[in-house]
Design an enzyme around this catalytic site. Structure first.
Site, PDB file in Angstrom:
ATOM      1  N   LYS A  35       0.844  -1.206   0.000  1.00  0.00           N
ATOM      2  CA  LYS A  35       0.000   0.000   0.000  1.00  0.00           C
ATOM      3  C   LYS A  35       0.875   1.249   0.000  1.00  0.00           C
ATOM      4  O   LYS A  35       2.079   1.163   0.296  1.00  0.00           O
ATOM      5  CB  LYS A  35      -0.930  -0.030   1.207  1.00  0.00           C
ATOM      6  CG  LYS A  35      -0.214  -0.130   2.541  1.00  0.00           C
ATOM      7  CD  LYS A  35      -1.166  -0.548   3.658  1.00  0.00           C
ATOM      8  CE  LYS A  35      -0.429  -0.591   4.992  1.00  0.00           C
ATOM      9  NZ  LYS A  35      -1.240  -1.175   6.056  1.00  0.00           N
ATOM     10  N   ARG A 129     -11.030  -1.405  14.752  1.00  0.00           N
ATOM     11  CA  ARG A 129     -10.920  -0.577  13.550  1.00  0.00           C
ATOM     12  C   ARG A 129     -11.865  -1.159  12.510  1.00  0.00           C
ATOM     13  O   ARG A 129     -12.929  -0.631  12.284  1.00  0.00           O
ATOM     14  CB  ARG A 129      -9.463  -0.529  13.086  1.00  0.00           C
ATOM     15  CG  ARG A 129      -9.162   0.612  12.159  1.00  0.00           C
ATOM     16  CD  ARG A 129      -7.675   0.776  11.900  1.00  0.00           C
ATOM     17  NE  ARG A 129      -7.065  -0.394  11.279  1.00  0.00           N
ATOM     18  CZ  ARG A 129      -5.806  -0.427  10.860  1.00  0.00           C
ATOM     19  NH1 ARG A 129      -5.021   0.623  10.998  1.00  0.00           N
ATOM     20  NH2 ARG A 129      -5.310  -1.508  10.312  1.00  0.00           N
ATOM     21  N   TYR A 256      12.344  30.880   8.319  1.00  0.00           N
ATOM     22  CA  TYR A 256      11.039  31.467   8.672  1.00  0.00           C
ATOM     23  C   TYR A 256      10.827  31.449  10.183  1.00  0.00           C
ATOM     24  O   TYR A 256      11.131  30.459  10.857  1.00  0.00           O
ATOM     25  CB  TYR A 256       9.907  30.655   8.040  1.00  0.00           C
ATOM     26  CG  TYR A 256       9.768  30.851   6.545  1.00  0.00           C
ATOM     27  CD1 TYR A 256       9.479  32.099   6.003  1.00  0.00           C
ATOM     28  CD2 TYR A 256       9.900  29.772   5.685  1.00  0.00           C
ATOM     29  CE1 TYR A 256       9.338  32.262   4.629  1.00  0.00           C
ATOM     30  CE2 TYR A 256       9.762  29.916   4.314  1.00  0.00           C
ATOM     31  CZ  TYR A 256       9.478  31.173   3.790  1.00  0.00           C
ATOM     32  OH  TYR A 256       9.334  31.324   2.446  1.00  0.00           O
ATOM     33  N   MET A 304       9.364  25.032   2.306  1.00  0.00           N
ATOM     34  CA  MET A 304       8.717  24.153   1.330  1.00  0.00           C
ATOM     35  C   MET A 304       9.741  23.364   0.510  1.00  0.00           C
ATOM     36  O   MET A 304       9.569  22.170   0.266  1.00  0.00           O
ATOM     37  CB  MET A 304       7.820  24.972   0.398  1.00  0.00           C
ATOM     38  CG  MET A 304       6.949  24.107  -0.505  1.00  0.00           C
ATOM     39  SD  MET A 304       5.973  25.063  -1.678  1.00  0.00           S
ATOM     40  CE  MET A 304       4.861  25.949  -0.598  1.00  0.00           C
TER      41      MET A 304
HETATM   42  C1  PLP Z   1      -0.365  -2.114   6.727  1.00  0.00           C
HETATM   43  C2  PLP Z   1      -0.908  -3.423   7.123  1.00  0.00           C
HETATM   44  C3  PLP Z   1      -0.060  -4.517   7.329  1.00  0.00           C
HETATM   45  C4  PLP Z   1       1.452  -4.392   7.297  1.00  0.00           C
HETATM   46  O1  PLP Z   1       1.886  -3.856   8.521  1.00  0.00           O
HETATM   47  P1  PLP Z   1       3.443  -3.642   8.805  1.00  0.00           P
HETATM   48  O2  PLP Z   1       3.478  -3.181  10.210  1.00  0.00           O
HETATM   49  O3  PLP Z   1       3.911  -2.591   7.864  1.00  0.00           O
HETATM   50  O4  PLP Z   1       4.083  -4.952   8.585  1.00  0.00           O
HETATM   51  C5  PLP Z   1      -0.630  -5.746   7.589  1.00  0.00           C
HETATM   52  N1  PLP Z   1      -1.966  -5.883   7.661  1.00  0.00           N
HETATM   53  C6  PLP Z   1      -2.816  -4.848   7.499  1.00  0.00           C
HETATM   54  C7  PLP Z   1      -4.268  -5.062   7.608  1.00  0.00           C
HETATM   55  C8  PLP Z   1      -2.310  -3.583   7.237  1.00  0.00           C
HETATM   56  O5  PLP Z   1      -3.149  -2.549   7.081  1.00  0.00           O
END
Ligand code: PLP
Length: 360
Positions: A35, A129, A256, A304
């Site tokens: 992801k 979640r 800044y 930036m």
């Molecule tokens: C992001 C994610 C992972 C991977 O987690 P890491 O800590 O990066 O290994 C595994 N399962 C789910 C559902 C996730 O959202």
């Protein structure tokens, strides 16, 4: 000329880390979590480097399409499932598996004519979640199995606190979440539970699949444990060059808001990296950077497109020197800790305008 900033992506390091996690996965299905553009490393690079993984796990159907276009022919899983009914057709066309975490998703599956939708039932084992409660899983399984065209692949859950830092203290510990899973953690239905931290530190977590994310990129899931200790290699190194040097007198201020004030005659280097590149503006004075083999502290607010560092004590540092913001020499977790976040956030938030240089 492009701006003198780039993130080097080390393909061999990615391959090494995959093999390292493969060894810990001990024969189980290894999903590479890709992801957020493979945690900032480039999805296409993940296709190349993670060729030995069993599948890709991601969030976005567009990623699945992109991975397929880049030649990924193995399994793909959507960790949050589909978001509305327009996702169902492409899901099937691309042969992408999906998590189902809520009854509204089941309603969509009931409503549409389906060819083949492969689903993983998400269980909420205490993180609160996504997912069905363990007591609901039997019913959900029965409903899903009765929908023509739906194939139930297994159950998945996610741990809130699998890192050693949390061990023992967390209300939602791995042990508690496993106990809530009960027989689901071991049942004939395939279970996939472990993230990087659980793979590394919780061999008691069973199941026939694991999902490795951050560790594949060479970043420790726990900022108190180094990559070296885990046998993984940072795969992203963000570097930018010094584009100006200011010699300033005591009492002069930098940047800044004039946040930093020189207490001695100082050499201040201006580096071609700013918050629009993904380097947090919240970074405080003193945050580490690495130049010419030494640590140089950040001075003044990040702007930036530029930031400033104090190179008074590093005479070798000069115009054109390459400054490492994080990576091989400077662990991203250490940089992240300076501004109260974790390495995950920095690598994922690398801006699109930063070119990736691929090292094979
Ligand atoms: C992001 C994610 C992972 C991977 O987690 P890491 O800590 O990066 O290994 C595994 N399962 C789910 C559902 C996730 O959202």
């Amino acid at each position: 000329m492009p701006r003198p900033i780039y993130a080097e992506i080390d393909i061999q390091a990615l391959k090494h880390n995959l093999a390292r996690m493969r060894a810990s996965a001990a024969g189980r299905t290894l999903w590479a979590v890709v992801k957020a553009n493979a945690y900032g490393h480039g999805l296409e690079n993940a296709v190349e480097a993670f060729a030995d993984a069993d599948g890709f796990a991601t969030i976005d159907l567009c990623d699945a399409e992109r991975a397929r276009r880049a030649g990924w022919h193995k399994r793909v899983l959507l960790l949050e499932g589909f978001f509305d009914e327009t996702d169902i057709e492409p899901l099937q066309d691309l042969d992408v598996e999906t998590v189902v975490h809520a009854f509204w998703q089941i309603d969509i599956l009931k409503r549409l004519p389906l060819r083949c939708v492969k689903v993983h039932i998400k269980v909420n084992s205490g993180m609160n979640r996504l997912g069905f409660l363990p007591v609901e899983v039997g019913t959900v399984y029965d409903i899903l199995s009765s929908i023509p065209g739906v194939k139930v692949m297994g159950v998945v859950t996610h741990f809130a606190n699998a890192e050693p830092t949390y061990m023992g203290e967390a209300p939602a510990s791995v042990a508690r979440q496993l106990s809530r899973m009960g027989r689901l953690a071991h049942s004939a239905t395939a279970a996939c539970m472990a993230n990087s931290a659980a793979i590394l530190w919780h061999p008691e977590v069973a199941g026939d699949g694991v999902r490795a994310g951050v560790a594949l990129y060479g970043v420790s899931p726990d900022s108190h444990v180094s990559s070296e200790e885990l046998g993984i290699i940072p795969a992203m190194t963000l570097s930018a060059r010094i584009i100006a040097v200011q010699e300033i007198a005591p009492g002069e201020v930098v940047g800044y808001g004039s946040r930093w004030c020189a207490e001695r005659p100082s050499r201040i280097a201006v580096v071609a990296c700013g918050y629009a590149d993904g380097y947090p503006r919240s970074m405080p004075d003193g945050a580490p950077t690495w130049v010419e083999g030494q640590i140089a502290p950040l001075v003044g607010a990040v702007s930036m497109d530029m930031l400033e560092i104090d190179i008074t004590d590093i005479p070798q540092a000069k115009l054109g020197s390459l400054v490492e913001l994080w990576g091989k020499h400077l662990p991203v977790n250490r940089v992240a800790a300076a501004c109260g976040t974790i390495g995950y956030e920095l690598i994922c938030a690398l801006a699109r305008r930063v070119p990736l240089r691929i090292r094979h």
